[in-house]
Design a protein around this motif. Sequence first.
Motif, mmCIF file in Angstrom:
data_model
loop_
_atom_site.group_PDB
_atom_site.id
_atom_site.type_symbol
_atom_site.label_atom_id
_atom_site.label_comp_id
_atom_site.label_asym_id
_atom_site.label_seq_id
_atom_site.Cartn_x
_atom_site.Cartn_y
_atom_site.Cartn_z
ATOM 1 N N UNK A 42 0.848 -1.195 0.000
ATOM 2 C CA UNK A 42 0.000 0.000 0.000
ATOM 3 C C UNK A 42 0.883 1.245 0.000
ATOM 4 N N UNK A 43 0.611 2.140 -0.927
ATOM 5 C CA UNK A 43 1.352 3.412 -0.979
ATOM 6 C C UNK A 43 0.583 4.543 -0.304
ATOM 7 N N UNK A 44 -0.748 4.518 -0.413
ATOM 8 C CA UNK A 44 -1.594 5.544 0.187
ATOM 9 C C UNK A 44 -2.918 4.904 0.617
ATOM 10 N N UNK A 45 -3.491 5.419 1.702
ATOM 11 C CA UNK A 45 -4.858 5.020 2.028
ATOM 12 C C UNK A 45 -5.691 6.237 2.405
ATOM 13 N N UNK A 46 -6.973 6.088 2.255
ATOM 14 C CA UNK A 46 -7.920 7.177 2.465
ATOM 15 C C UNK A 46 -8.318 7.272 3.931
ATOM 16 N N UNK A 47 -8.675 8.492 4.348
ATOM 17 C CA UNK A 47 -9.362 8.709 5.617
ATOM 18 C C UNK A 47 -10.686 9.393 5.306
ATOM 19 N N UNK A 78 0.784 -1.156 -5.102
ATOM 20 C CA UNK A 78 1.432 -1.906 -6.175
ATOM 21 C C UNK A 78 1.412 -3.387 -5.828
ATOM 22 N N UNK A 79 1.122 -4.219 -6.809
ATOM 23 C CA UNK A 79 1.095 -5.663 -6.611
ATOM 24 C C UNK A 79 2.527 -6.169 -6.397
ATOM 25 N N UNK A 119 -2.578 7.971 -9.081
ATOM 26 C CA UNK A 119 -3.201 6.864 -8.352
ATOM 27 C C UNK A 119 -4.087 7.361 -7.214
ATOM 28 N N UNK A 120 -3.687 8.431 -6.545
ATOM 29 C CA UNK A 120 -4.448 8.908 -5.391
ATOM 30 C C UNK A 120 -5.828 9.425 -5.751
ATOM 31 N N UNK A 327 -10.036 19.843 10.280
ATOM 32 C CA UNK A 327 -8.646 20.243 10.149
ATOM 33 C C UNK A 327 -8.005 19.924 8.817
ATOM 34 N N UNK A 328 -8.718 19.297 7.915
ATOM 35 C CA UNK A 328 -8.166 18.974 6.597
ATOM 36 C C UNK A 328 -8.542 20.044 5.586
ATOM 37 N N UNK A 329 -7.771 20.094 4.496
ATOM 38 C CA UNK A 329 -8.098 20.952 3.360
ATOM 39 C C UNK A 329 -8.056 20.083 2.126
ATOM 40 N N UNK A 330 -9.195 19.594 1.682
ATOM 41 C CA UNK A 330 -9.262 18.679 0.554
ATOM 42 C C UNK A 330 -9.392 17.244 1.023
ATOM 43 N N UNK A 331 -9.169 16.314 0.111
ATOM 44 C CA UNK A 331 -9.305 14.887 0.422
ATOM 45 C C UNK A 331 -8.179 14.445 1.335
ATOM 46 N N UNK A 332 -8.536 13.836 2.455
ATOM 47 C CA UNK A 332 -7.546 13.419 3.446
ATOM 48 C C UNK A 332 -6.979 12.050 3.064
ATOM 49 N N UNK A 333 -5.654 12.009 2.912
ATOM 50 C CA UNK A 333 -4.964 10.799 2.467
ATOM 51 C C UNK A 333 -3.708 10.607 3.313
ATOM 52 N N UNK A 334 -3.425 9.371 3.643
ATOM 53 C CA UNK A 334 -2.184 9.031 4.322
ATOM 54 C C UNK A 334 -1.231 8.387 3.322
ATOM 55 N N UNK A 335 -0.009 8.927 3.231
ATOM 56 C CA UNK A 335 1.047 8.290 2.438
ATOM 57 C C UNK A 335 1.752 7.293 3.340
ATOM 58 N N UNK A 336 1.628 6.028 2.989
ATOM 59 C CA UNK A 336 2.159 4.966 3.839
ATOM 60 C C UNK A 336 3.678 4.891 3.740
#
Length: 336
Positions: A42-47, A78-79, A119-120, A327-336
Amino acid sequence: MTDQMRRIALARRPEGQPVPDDFLLERGPVPEPAAGEVLVQVTHHSLDPYMRGRMDDAGSYAASLSIGETMIAQGVGVVLASRAEGFAEGDSVTGMTGWASHAVLRGGELRKLDSRVPATTALGVLGMPGFTAWQALREYGRPKAGETLVIAAATGPVGAMVGQLAKAQGLRTVAIAGGDEKCKLALDKFGFDAAIDHRAHGDAASLRKALAEVCPDGVDIYWENVGGKVLEAVMPLMNIGGRVPVCGTIAWYGGGASDKLPQVWRSILTKRLSVNGFIIFDHWDAFPDFLDEMTPKVAGGEIAYLEDITDGLDKGPETFIAMLKGGNTGKTIIKV
């Protein structure tokens, strides 16, 4: 495989708003895929706000998380290894990976990503939030040129898409957002006709007065994202025959709802409003049509989007807590 898997699990059920001790970071061996399965790094996941509801042990449209279970989330990655037909090492994919560095999913639970867009985008503008806006606006908002649409959390991934889609169909679009910065984003990046800072208004009456000034012809569609004082402010301004798609009530997710039901219910009656709750997973059969229509527009820059990316899986809990408080500005994403 020598790498470790990292994941964030539900440590205990929150009482009101979540706190850091409700989450637990764990490490363990990277799982191996069985027949028909795919191992994804996993490269990124959503919150997303819906995750707060899954932390409670209460009946809802989806099952609650168990204590010790990995926090739910859509991710991209990525697989690393595939034992499923149609997927090969190196493919970029998305699926419900959870808050984790690795995930094993069945091939049918994954979708390959379109190389025309980052991808995000599969987590936001071209994922569940964007699809929510696209599907529910047309089905429950039923927009018509010349009408007025009001939406709170207007610079979030759902609100921003709703505003742009409505504007393209000839509606007057009014954003409600928290703070000057977000109001400027609503106007300058997402093209809203007007924007109001709800934090500048201490109660619903004050907010209603400001809304009335920018909605001289009343409100035909109120896209409900937050509940709270925004709902109280908007409902008396609704026009007869107005529509209220109910997407979320984030202001009440931690409790603390005030007893304004009689006032709101009367507005529904006297204004003959259509109020529709919806769960986007009930409409998933339309998702391919959404991608076919919107992917070229995102790739071509016709649809604007904003991503708020935080680096580090371990930052997930604090970022999630902050997001629930605006507290977010836009789509909240975590870069793993």
